[in-house]
Scaffold this motif. Sequence first.
Motif, PDB file in Angstrom:
ATOM      1  N   GLU A  97      31.223  39.497  35.934  1.00  0.00           N
ATOM      2  CA  GLU A  97      32.174  38.460  35.494  1.00  0.00           C
ATOM      3  C   GLU A  97      33.395  38.360  36.403  1.00  0.00           C
ATOM      4  OE1 GLU A  97      32.815  39.786  31.490  1.00  0.00           O
ATOM      5  OE2 GLU A  97      31.499  38.259  30.636  1.00  0.00           O
ATOM      6  N   PRO A 117      35.895  37.502  39.220  1.00  0.00           N
ATOM      7  CA  PRO A 117      35.885  36.331  40.098  1.00  0.00           C
ATOM      8  C   PRO A 117      35.422  36.629  41.528  1.00  0.00           C
ATOM      9  CG  PRO A 117      37.973  36.492  38.913  1.00  0.00           C
ATOM     10  CD  PRO A 117      37.201  37.716  38.580  1.00  0.00           C
ATOM     11  N   ARG A 143      30.418  36.581  43.649  1.00  0.00           N
ATOM     12  CA  ARG A 143      29.872  35.224  43.700  1.00  0.00           C
ATOM     13  C   ARG A 143      28.534  35.245  44.427  1.00  0.00           C
ATOM     14  NH1 ARG A 143      35.248  33.985  45.552  1.00  0.00           N
ATOM     15  NH2 ARG A 143      34.374  33.748  47.622  1.00  0.00           N
ATOM     16  N   ASP A 183      27.346  32.008  30.363  1.00  0.00           N
ATOM     17  CA  ASP A 183      28.687  31.483  30.646  1.00  0.00           C
ATOM     18  C   ASP A 183      29.011  31.575  32.145  1.00  0.00           C
ATOM     19  OD1 ASP A 183      29.026  30.852  28.018  1.00  0.00           O
ATOM     20  OD2 ASP A 183      30.309  32.563  27.535  1.00  0.00           O
ATOM     21  N   ILE A 184      28.662  32.723  32.738  1.00  0.00           N
ATOM     22  CA  ILE A 184      28.922  32.885  34.178  1.00  0.00           C
ATOM     23  C   ILE A 184      28.139  31.837  34.970  1.00  0.00           C
ATOM     24  CG2 ILE A 184      28.837  34.423  36.180  1.00  0.00           C
ATOM     25  CD1 ILE A 184      28.747  36.801  34.293  1.00  0.00           C
ATOM     26  N   HIS A 190      27.211  28.976  34.146  1.00  0.00           N
ATOM     27  CA  HIS A 190      27.782  27.636  34.007  1.00  0.00           C
ATOM     28  C   HIS A 190      29.076  27.435  34.783  1.00  0.00           C
ATOM     29  CE1 HIS A 190      25.234  27.150  30.197  1.00  0.00           C
ATOM     30  NE2 HIS A 190      24.682  26.509  31.211  1.00  0.00           N
ATOM     31  N   GLU A 191      29.716  28.519  35.197  1.00  0.00           N
ATOM     32  CA  GLU A 191      30.957  28.395  35.972  1.00  0.00           C
ATOM     33  C   GLU A 191      30.614  28.057  37.421  1.00  0.00           C
ATOM     34  OE1 GLU A 191      33.971  31.592  35.890  1.00  0.00           O
ATOM     35  OE2 GLU A 191      33.217  31.957  33.872  1.00  0.00           O
ATOM     36  N   GLN A 192      31.019  26.862  37.846  1.00  0.00           N
ATOM     37  CA  GLN A 192      30.633  26.414  39.190  1.00  0.00           C
ATOM     38  C   GLN A 192      31.151  27.314  40.309  1.00  0.00           C
ATOM     39  OE1 GLN A 192      31.452  22.355  40.016  1.00  0.00           O
ATOM     40  NE2 GLN A 192      29.839  21.620  38.663  1.00  0.00           N
ATOM     41  N   GLU A 193      32.409  27.764  40.157  1.00  0.00           N
ATOM     42  CA  GLU A 193      33.009  28.543  41.258  1.00  0.00           C
ATOM     43  C   GLU A 193      32.383  29.935  41.420  1.00  0.00           C
ATOM     44  OE1 GLU A 193      35.974  28.294  37.822  1.00  0.00           O
ATOM     45  OE2 GLU A 193      34.391  27.100  38.720  1.00  0.00           O
ATOM     46  N   LYS A 194      31.533  30.335  40.463  1.00  0.00           N
ATOM     47  CA  LYS A 194      30.867  31.640  40.567  1.00  0.00           C
ATOM     48  C   LYS A 194      29.625  31.578  41.465  1.00  0.00           C
ATOM     49  CE  LYS A 194      31.345  35.090  38.282  1.00  0.00           C
ATOM     50  NZ  LYS A 194      31.809  36.360  38.880  1.00  0.00           N
TER      51      LYS A 194
END
Length: 361
Positions: free
Chosen positions: A78, A80, A83, A108-109, A111-115
């Motif tokens: 999780e 940041p 990636r 959830d991770i 779905h996070e674009q910046e990940k």
Amino acid sequence: MLKSKTFMKKTRSGGVMKIVREHYLRDDIWCGSEICTECKQESPVLQRDPSIESNLCSYPHYVIPDTNVVLHQIDVLEDPVIRNVIILQTVLQEVRHRSAPVYKRLKDIIHEQEKHFYTFTNEHHRETFIEREPGESANDRNDRAIRVAAKWYGQHLEKAESEADALKVVLLTNDLGNKQKAEESSLLVYADIIVHRLLAVAIEADSTYPDLMDKQKQSALSTNLNYRHKMSQYAQRASVAFHTQLFFKSRGILNEEGFVLFVRKNAIIVLIPKFGLEGTVFFDAKHKATPKLVFDEEGPTLKVEQHTFHIFDMVKVTISLDASNIQHQKIRMSLIEPVISGVSVPAPVVEPQAKKPKLDR
Ligand SMILES: [Zn+2]
């Protein structure tokens, strides 16, 4: 392409049922990487320059965690800083079955674009789907599917990166068997707590030293760690058996109440709640004539001469230590009650235990 598998299954009523399982394999599942020129993907998720801001690896790489790494290192995943991670469908499915909260966090991770977490549907990809082999457990099959997909990624990206820098795929596993098999197919892997350490370094929760980044030294270190882990497990198991035996050796033959846990063709398995001890009463002892035994699978019950044993029946047994083979001392149980002539043994005379002397205060 459609792969179907047909097999026959016996039903409870004794009939035969034909089962057809269909599995669609496709060749339009893309790798998700920006460096790839072969796949016809519109918006690749995995970045061309996936440098993690740490000295985790000296080369750019994508990470493929196995199921256990996801289950145990979800906190780290999780962060940041982590990636460009490939989540295999096999891993996603296993996580879903094993932990609903971790599965939710992983989704959830993703779905996070910046990940830049990419889900690869390896189970429907023509080149990465594998069938379970005869005798192979579902677990082993999934481990193999993960290795096959990781290997495919390595080779696929190698083809694509003519102008780009070498981009590697790193399989993260803390499973010894998986690590060895992955190494045999020349994948890059990290084992054991090293995974944790490396991930901690990656998120700057820990510092490192140059040796930890040396592949040869790391491999030797991992092997040593795994070896010691395995030996400590053996020691642990042997120690439990040893102390159980010591305990019963000091107590002599005991007369205890127990319950039938299972019945077998020639034995009953008895649980002594007082000691949390399970033991087997065999009815076909070598030195005695075997009584008449009738095993009924349906019950299940075992009839010994005139007496029928059911699961959860209360029995009385003696517990003793058989030290005839000093290398393999065993806990022995014999039946006292119910009394079956020629089978049961008489109740032993148990001397009251000497009380431990009280300490003077
Ligand atoms: Zn591709």
